[in-house]
Design an enzyme around this catalytic site. Structure first.
Site, PDB file in Angstrom:
ATOM      1  N   GLN A 101     -10.228  -9.400  -2.944  1.00 45.34           N
ATOM      2  CA  GLN A 101      -9.678  -8.249  -3.675  1.00 45.34           C
ATOM      3  C   GLN A 101      -8.212  -8.433  -4.043  1.00 45.34           C
ATOM      4  OE1 GLN A 101     -10.513  -5.508  -0.220  1.00 45.34           O
ATOM      5  NE2 GLN A 101      -8.689  -4.488  -0.979  1.00 45.34           N
ATOM      6  N   GLU A 107      -7.700   9.185   0.522  1.00 40.63           N
ATOM      7  CA  GLU A 107      -7.571   9.574  -0.899  1.00 40.63           C
ATOM      8  C   GLU A 107      -6.390   8.864  -1.549  1.00 40.63           C
ATOM      9  OE1 GLU A 107      -7.290  13.823  -0.992  1.00 40.63           O
ATOM     10  OE2 GLU A 107      -9.462  14.074  -0.938  1.00 40.63           O
ATOM     11  N   LYS A 108      -5.531   8.268  -0.760  1.00 40.79           N
ATOM     12  CA  LYS A 108      -4.385   7.527  -1.316  1.00 40.79           C
ATOM     13  C   LYS A 108      -4.886   6.475  -2.323  1.00 40.79           C
ATOM     14  CE  LYS A 108      -0.823   4.490  -1.073  1.00 40.79           C
ATOM     15  NZ  LYS A 108      -1.563   3.276  -0.941  1.00 40.79           N
ATOM     16  N   HIS A 148      -4.224   5.447   8.367  1.00 39.19           N
ATOM     17  CA  HIS A 148      -5.470   4.907   8.934  1.00 39.19           C
ATOM     18  C   HIS A 148      -5.878   5.700  10.178  1.00 39.19           C
ATOM     19  CE1 HIS A 148      -3.794   1.061   7.076  1.00 39.19           C
ATOM     20  NE2 HIS A 148      -4.972   1.178   6.496  1.00 39.19           N
ATOM     21  N   GLY A 155      -6.162  -3.776   8.241  1.00 43.95           N
ATOM     22  CA  GLY A 155      -5.162  -3.890   9.306  1.00 43.95           C
ATOM     23  C   GLY A 155      -3.814  -3.357   8.857  1.00 43.95           C
ATOM     24  N   ALA A 156      -2.756  -3.788   9.577  1.00 43.09           N
ATOM     25  CA  ALA A 156      -1.405  -3.228   9.374  1.00 43.09           C
ATOM     26  C   ALA A 156      -1.522  -1.700   9.417  1.00 43.09           C
ATOM     27  CB  ALA A 156      -0.790  -3.720   8.072  1.00 43.09           C
ATOM     28  N   LEU A 157      -2.115  -1.233  10.493  1.00 42.45           N
ATOM     29  CA  LEU A 157      -2.501   0.177  10.579  1.00 42.45           C
ATOM     30  C   LEU A 157      -1.283   1.092  10.646  1.00 42.45           C
ATOM     31  CD1 LEU A 157      -5.468  -0.045  13.120  1.00 42.45           C
ATOM     32  CD2 LEU A 157      -5.522  -0.212  10.616  1.00 42.45           C
TER      33      LEU A 157
HETATM   34  O1  PAF Z   1      -8.405   0.184   1.416  1.00 41.43           O
HETATM   35  C1  PAF Z   1      -8.458  -0.926   1.999  1.00 41.43           C
HETATM   36  O2  PAF Z   1      -7.746  -1.174   2.983  1.00 41.43           O
HETATM   37  C2  PAF Z   1      -9.413  -1.987   1.496  1.00 41.43           C
HETATM   38  O3  PAF Z   1      -9.513  -1.969   0.116  1.00 41.43           O
HETATM   39  C3  PAF Z   1     -10.797  -1.912   2.144  1.00 41.43           C
HETATM   40  C4  PAF Z   1     -11.506  -0.623   1.787  1.00 41.43           C
HETATM   41  C5  PAF Z   1     -10.683  -2.029   3.654  1.00 41.43           C
HETATM   42  C6  PAF Z   1     -11.674  -3.074   1.657  1.00 41.43           C
HETATM   43  O4  PAF Z   1     -11.126  -4.292   1.986  1.00 41.43           O
END
Ligand code: PAF
Length: 280
Positions: free
Chosen positions: A62, A149-150, A38, A32-34
């Site tokens: 993560q 790729e970022k 994105h 999110g927080a597009l």
């Molecule tokens: O790059 C991200 O936003 C995240 O690491 C991902 C790939 C959506 C996994 O949670």
């Protein structure tokens, strides 16, 4: 109105119907927080697939810091509004128990590629990424998955993971999108205080100068020291890493004798930024 699904069975039913019709399904996994980065992935998915799913899930596994997880921007309504013009088929915003149900005890872990760079500074981060991404691949059943790729190390890790686990998805990397001043787009840019935001392009400027120096035959140690001085002089608090790695496989390099990538992570205004650029 774009359909938002929050549960696996509904998602699976949708995808099964598309597959029965012989349609190619693309997924753009996000937290999110597009931003425009994105949205460039969504555009690529729309161009390459018959059906497009965007997933939005802030994946607790993560984050290696509780405050980072807490502060991560959550903007579902704005995200839905940004996606509206792209006419994606489904936005999958799984309820947390759809991803990590009671008793969840499995972890997907990639060796080698996850060691070093972000892997050294964010313990457990890539295990969290590969665990959630493998689930998103399997839940969506996507034929193609689009990543920026970022997050170059992430792109390499996820590609390896899909290959190693025989997940029938083609992982596609798309170029980093930047602000006009060179700052790589990131959801974390929203967290930068104004002064830090103004100084942040210094990282990509220093990286470009270092890449040019390397291509001109300069010595990596001296070029790195110059880049570090420029970044810290511009107001960054720390340069976590700035390394030359092989574009394919991320082996450490000191001279550019094959396609390479310069990768960096640095802190400014209490925010950790990452960036990378191709070299040669
Ligand atoms: O790059 C991200 O936003 C995240 O690491 C991902 C790939 C959506 C996994 O949670």
């Amino acid at each position: 109105m774009t359909e938002i699904l929050r549960q696996k069975p509904a998602l699976r039913a949708r995808v099964a119907a598309w597959k029965r019709a012989g349609e190619r399904v693309g997924v753009v996994p996000t937290m999110g927080a597009l931003h425009a980065g994105h949205l460039s992935l969504v555009e690529a998915a729309k161009a390459g697939c018959d059906r497009v799913i965007v997933t939005i899930f802030v994946n607790p596994k993560q984050f290696n810091s509780a405050s980072d997880l807490e502060n991560y921007p959550r903007t579902e309504d704005e995200d839905a509004a940004k996606l509206a013009p792209f006419d994606v088929d489904t936005v999958y915003v799984p309820d947390p128990e759809e991803i990590y149900p009671e008793g969840f005890a499995t972890q997907v872990s990639v060796a080698g590629l996850t060691e070093g760079l972000c892997g050294s500074h964010r313990p457990g981060h890539f295990d969290g990424v590969t665990t959630v991404v493998s689930k998103l691949f399997l839940q969506t059943g996507a034929d193609r998955a689009y990543f920026g790729e970022k997050d170059y190390q992430q792109l390499q890790v996820v590609t390896r993971m899909a290959t190693d686990l025989d997940i029938p998805v083609e992982v596609i990397g798309c170029p980093t999108v930047r602000e006009t001043d060179g700052l790589a787009l990131s959801s974390r840019n929203l967290l930068l205080p104004p002064e830090a935001r103004a100084a942040a392009p210094a990282l990509s400027i220093a990286m470009r100068a270092m890449a040019e120096g390397l291509l001109a035959g300069g010595e990596i140690g001296a070029l790195r020291a110059q880049a570090e001085a420029a970044v810290l002089g511009a107001g960054f608090e720390t340069l976590e890493y700035l390394e030359l790695r092989a574009a394919d496989g991320l082996a450490p390099m000191t001279v550019v004798d094959r396609p390479a990538r310069l990768l960096a992570a640095a802190w400014i205004g209490g925010v950790r930024l990452i960036d990378n650029i191709p070299v040669g």
